[in-house]
Motif scaffolding. Sequence first.
Motif, PDB file in Angstrom:
ATOM      1  N   ASN A  44       0.822  -1.216   0.000  1.00 52.21           N
ATOM      2  CA  ASN A  44       0.000   0.000   0.000  1.00 52.21           C
ATOM      3  C   ASN A  44       0.857   1.268   0.000  1.00 52.21           C
ATOM      4  OD1 ASN A  44      -2.582  -1.138  -0.067  1.00 52.21           O
ATOM      5  ND2 ASN A  44      -2.723  -1.307   2.155  1.00 52.21           N
ATOM      6  N   ARG A  45       2.046   1.165   0.584  1.00 54.04           N
ATOM      7  CA  ARG A  45       2.938   2.324   0.713  1.00 54.04           C
ATOM      8  C   ARG A  45       3.588   2.716  -0.608  1.00 54.04           C
ATOM      9  NH1 ARG A  45       8.166   1.578   4.516  1.00 54.04           N
ATOM     10  NH2 ARG A  45       8.513  -0.031   2.942  1.00 54.04           N
ATOM     11  N   LEU A  46       3.675   1.811  -1.564  1.00 54.96           N
ATOM     12  CA  LEU A  46       4.393   2.073  -2.809  1.00 54.96           C
ATOM     13  C   LEU A  46       3.886   3.350  -3.481  1.00 54.96           C
ATOM     14  CD1 LEU A  46       4.580  -1.555  -4.264  1.00 54.96           C
ATOM     15  CD2 LEU A  46       6.466  -0.220  -3.275  1.00 54.96           C
ATOM     16  N   ASP A  47       4.825   4.079  -4.095  1.00 56.40           N
ATOM     17  CA  ASP A  47       4.514   5.341  -4.795  1.00 56.40           C
ATOM     18  C   ASP A  47       3.854   6.349  -3.874  1.00 56.40           C
ATOM     19  OD1 ASP A  47       5.544   4.421  -7.275  1.00 56.40           O
ATOM     20  OD2 ASP A  47       3.682   3.343  -7.641  1.00 56.40           O
ATOM     21  N   GLY A  48       4.378   6.436  -2.645  1.00 57.02           N
ATOM     22  CA  GLY A  48       3.895   7.454  -1.719  1.00 57.02           C
ATOM     23  C   GLY A  48       2.518   7.181  -1.180  1.00 57.02           C
ATOM     24  N   TRP A  49       2.298   5.964  -0.681  1.00 59.77           N
ATOM     25  CA  TRP A  49       1.009   5.564  -0.148  1.00 59.77           C
ATOM     26  C   TRP A  49      -0.092   5.755  -1.200  1.00 59.77           C
ATOM     27  CZ3 TRP A  49       0.989   2.582   3.952  1.00 59.77           C
ATOM     28  CH2 TRP A  49       2.042   2.674   4.855  1.00 59.77           C
ATOM     29  N   ARG A  50       0.134   5.136  -2.351  1.00 55.33           N
ATOM     30  CA  ARG A  50      -0.816   5.260  -3.464  1.00 55.33           C
ATOM     31  C   ARG A  50      -2.048   4.364  -3.272  1.00 55.33           C
ATOM     32  NH1 ARG A  50      -1.735   3.177  -8.813  1.00 55.33           N
ATOM     33  NH2 ARG A  50      -2.317   4.850 -10.268  1.00 55.33           N
ATOM     34  N   PHE A  51      -1.938   3.319  -2.469  1.00 55.64           N
ATOM     35  CA  PHE A  51      -3.033   2.362  -2.290  1.00 55.64           C
ATOM     36  C   PHE A  51      -3.537   1.881  -3.656  1.00 55.64           C
ATOM     37  CE2 PHE A  51      -3.002   4.478   1.818  1.00 55.64           C
ATOM     38  CZ  PHE A  51      -3.251   3.440   2.712  1.00 55.64           C
ATOM     39  N   THR A  52      -2.619   1.315  -4.414  1.00 52.64           N
ATOM     40  CA  THR A  52      -2.879   0.908  -5.796  1.00 52.64           C
ATOM     41  C   THR A  52      -3.846  -0.277  -5.851  1.00 52.64           C
ATOM     42  OG1 THR A  52      -0.724   1.709  -6.486  1.00 52.64           O
ATOM     43  CG2 THR A  52      -1.754   0.048  -7.896  1.00 52.64           C
ATOM     44  N   GLU A  53      -4.698  -0.265  -6.861  1.00 50.54           N
ATOM     45  CA  GLU A  53      -5.754  -1.271  -6.993  1.00 50.54           C
ATOM     46  C   GLU A  53      -5.194  -2.690  -7.100  1.00 50.54           C
ATOM     47  OE1 GLU A  53      -9.706  -2.050  -9.781  1.00 50.54           O
ATOM     48  OE2 GLU A  53      -8.180  -0.611 -10.410  1.00 50.54           O
ATOM     49  N   TRP A  54      -4.280  -2.922  -8.061  1.00 51.43           N
ATOM     50  CA  TRP A  54      -3.709  -4.248  -8.240  1.00 51.43           C
ATOM     51  C   TRP A  54      -2.319  -4.128  -8.842  1.00 51.43           C
ATOM     52  CZ3 TRP A  54      -2.414  -5.924 -13.206  1.00 51.43           C
ATOM     53  CH2 TRP A  54      -2.991  -5.213 -14.266  1.00 51.43           C
ATOM     54  N   PHE A  55      -1.555  -5.214  -8.763  1.00 51.71           N
ATOM     55  CA  PHE A  55      -0.184  -5.255  -9.273  1.00 51.71           C
ATOM     56  C   PHE A  55       0.015  -6.541 -10.073  1.00 51.71           C
ATOM     57  CE2 PHE A  55      -0.184  -2.824  -5.384  1.00 51.71           C
ATOM     58  CZ  PHE A  55       0.706  -1.781  -5.600  1.00 51.71           C
ATOM     59  N   HIS A  56       0.975  -6.475 -10.987  1.00 56.94           N
ATOM     60  CA  HIS A  56       1.356  -7.691 -11.717  1.00 56.94           C
ATOM     61  C   HIS A  56       1.849  -8.731 -10.712  1.00 56.94           C
ATOM     62  CE1 HIS A  56       3.574 -10.372 -14.437  1.00 56.94           C
ATOM     63  NE2 HIS A  56       2.898  -9.822 -15.429  1.00 56.94           N
ATOM     64  N   GLY A  57       1.383  -9.964 -10.869  1.00 54.65           N
ATOM     65  CA  GLY A  57       1.675 -10.992  -9.881  1.00 54.65           C
ATOM     66  C   GLY A  57       3.117 -11.433  -9.806  1.00 54.65           C
ATOM     67  N   ARG A  58       3.904 -11.146 -10.830  1.00 56.39           N
ATOM     68  CA  ARG A  58       5.309 -11.578 -10.840  1.00 56.39           C
ATOM     69  C   ARG A  58       6.299 -10.418 -10.754  1.00 56.39           C
ATOM     70  NH1 ARG A  58       4.994 -16.863  -9.478  1.00 56.39           N
ATOM     71  NH2 ARG A  58       3.264 -17.825 -10.645  1.00 56.39           N
ATOM     72  N   THR A  59       5.905  -9.264 -11.289  1.00 56.15           N
ATOM     73  CA  THR A  59       6.840  -8.138 -11.350  1.00 56.15           C
ATOM     74  C   THR A  59       6.493  -7.011 -10.387  1.00 56.15           C
ATOM     75  OG1 THR A  59       5.617  -6.924 -13.055  1.00 56.15           O
ATOM     76  CG2 THR A  59       7.157  -8.639 -13.802  1.00 56.15           C
ATOM     77  N   LEU A  60       5.294  -7.016  -9.833  1.00 57.24           N
ATOM     78  CA  LEU A  60       4.786  -5.963  -8.956  1.00 57.24           C
ATOM     79  C   LEU A  60       4.592  -4.636  -9.700  1.00 57.24           C
ATOM     80  CD1 LEU A  60       3.911  -6.045  -5.956  1.00 57.24           C
ATOM     81  CD2 LEU A  60       6.010  -4.835  -5.395  1.00 57.24           C
ATOM     82  N   ALA A  61       4.507  -4.687 -11.017  1.00 51.78           N
ATOM     83  CA  ALA A  61       4.189  -3.474 -11.769  1.00 51.78           C
ATOM     84  C   ALA A  61       2.777  -3.035 -11.411  1.00 51.78           C
ATOM     85  CB  ALA A  61       4.297  -3.732 -13.263  1.00 51.78           C
ATOM     86  N   PRO A  62       2.571  -1.731 -11.100  1.00 50.30           N
ATOM     87  CA  PRO A  62       1.250  -1.272 -10.655  1.00 50.30           C
ATOM     88  C   PRO A  62       0.241  -1.239 -11.793  1.00 50.30           C
ATOM     89  CG  PRO A  62       2.753   0.585 -10.851  1.00 50.30           C
ATOM     90  CD  PRO A  62       3.574  -0.645 -11.082  1.00 50.30           C
TER      91      PRO A  62
END
Length: 395
Positions: free
Chosen positions: A350-368
């Motif tokens: 949830n903290r990634l990109d300044g607490w962006r609370f991103t909807e979903w990420f790539h399951g292998r690379t964590l790309a937002p």
Amino acid sequence: MPQGLEADELLETSTRASINLLKDNLTSSGILAASRSKAAESRSYTRVFGRDAAICVLAMAGSGIPSLEQGAVDSLDALARAQAPNGQIPKYVDPLGQDADFWYLGCVDATLWWLIAVAHVQRHSTMPGVFGRWRANIDKAIVWLQAQEHQRFFLLQQNEASDWADIMPRSGFVLYTNALWHRVKDLYDLPDLDQTHYHFNHLFNPFQSDLPEYRRGRLLQHYARRGQRNKGLYLSFVNLSFVGDEGDVFGNVLAVLYVLRGDPMARELMKTLLSAGVHEPYLIRSVTTPITREHDLWRAYMARHQQNHPDQYHNGGIWPFIGGFFILALLSIGRKDAARDELVKLACVNRLDGWRFTEWFHGRTLAPGGMAGQSWNAAAFLMARKALEEGVFPM
């Protein structure tokens, strides 16, 4: 991954950030699915969604935070006002009350989640007058769901792509939906719960030696296991022609929480998920084995917007809100240390990109991927932390 004092500080920061996000996403008509932005508006994320809002209600009601307590009631009110004459709760409603959407094929789970959230509010809310509220809406919602129930299996039936995983090919009897239905029946003391439980276990786990008495139950169990091997998880769906063997993580987690409490099968499901490594290295993925283009279950619509390819979106992407429920499931089988590790990982994501609370990420690379400021990410973290530290399961 942070350890010790650093992890403690991260959890504190994550708690504050989660509360602030929920407050920021509140309107007078309830909680929005995501933070306001041009992108969110264009994709209708600035709406009160039935399933998203209900999950947020599980964290907001009983929090003791006045604005969140009020927001929980407002969210349920907004959805109730837009309830269809037949009893269905909408997929989402515009906070201004000008638009209610019911998806293409039914969106069956919004009604289920709304009922679960209502029961939670009536048990835990600090707001006055909630007990007995929505009585007529509850009755209509239950009647609509009962109209979707098979009269011998006592499980809900649904069309393809008509629940939260709205570009996945699940149809007929769906694991995720019927785990919620079992919970609703339990909460509202609805008839035939034992039959629902029995057929849930025999359809989604068709590899058992005993056969149902109902002839079509025996046939469907035979069809479900034909050409399949027991992977140690419930099938994601069963219908006359196909079954889902991709390993639906959320559906299996909800089965642990809502159907199998105290049953040894709960430990077996969790053991299988952990052995499959679906929680490594980042956070829980939505399926254990993504559906590829070569698979019989692949549908052309899964490539729409280049979104649901393997390891993406519903087809193996990482959804932080599911991570919260996974933590609850770990706690339900006594895996407190593992649950804490996952809670720290959830905070990190949830903290990634300044607490962006991103909807979903790539399951292998964590790309937002997807939208920022997802309310149910924040709610799932708060639910999981409360369960870990206070033993309170807001579900």
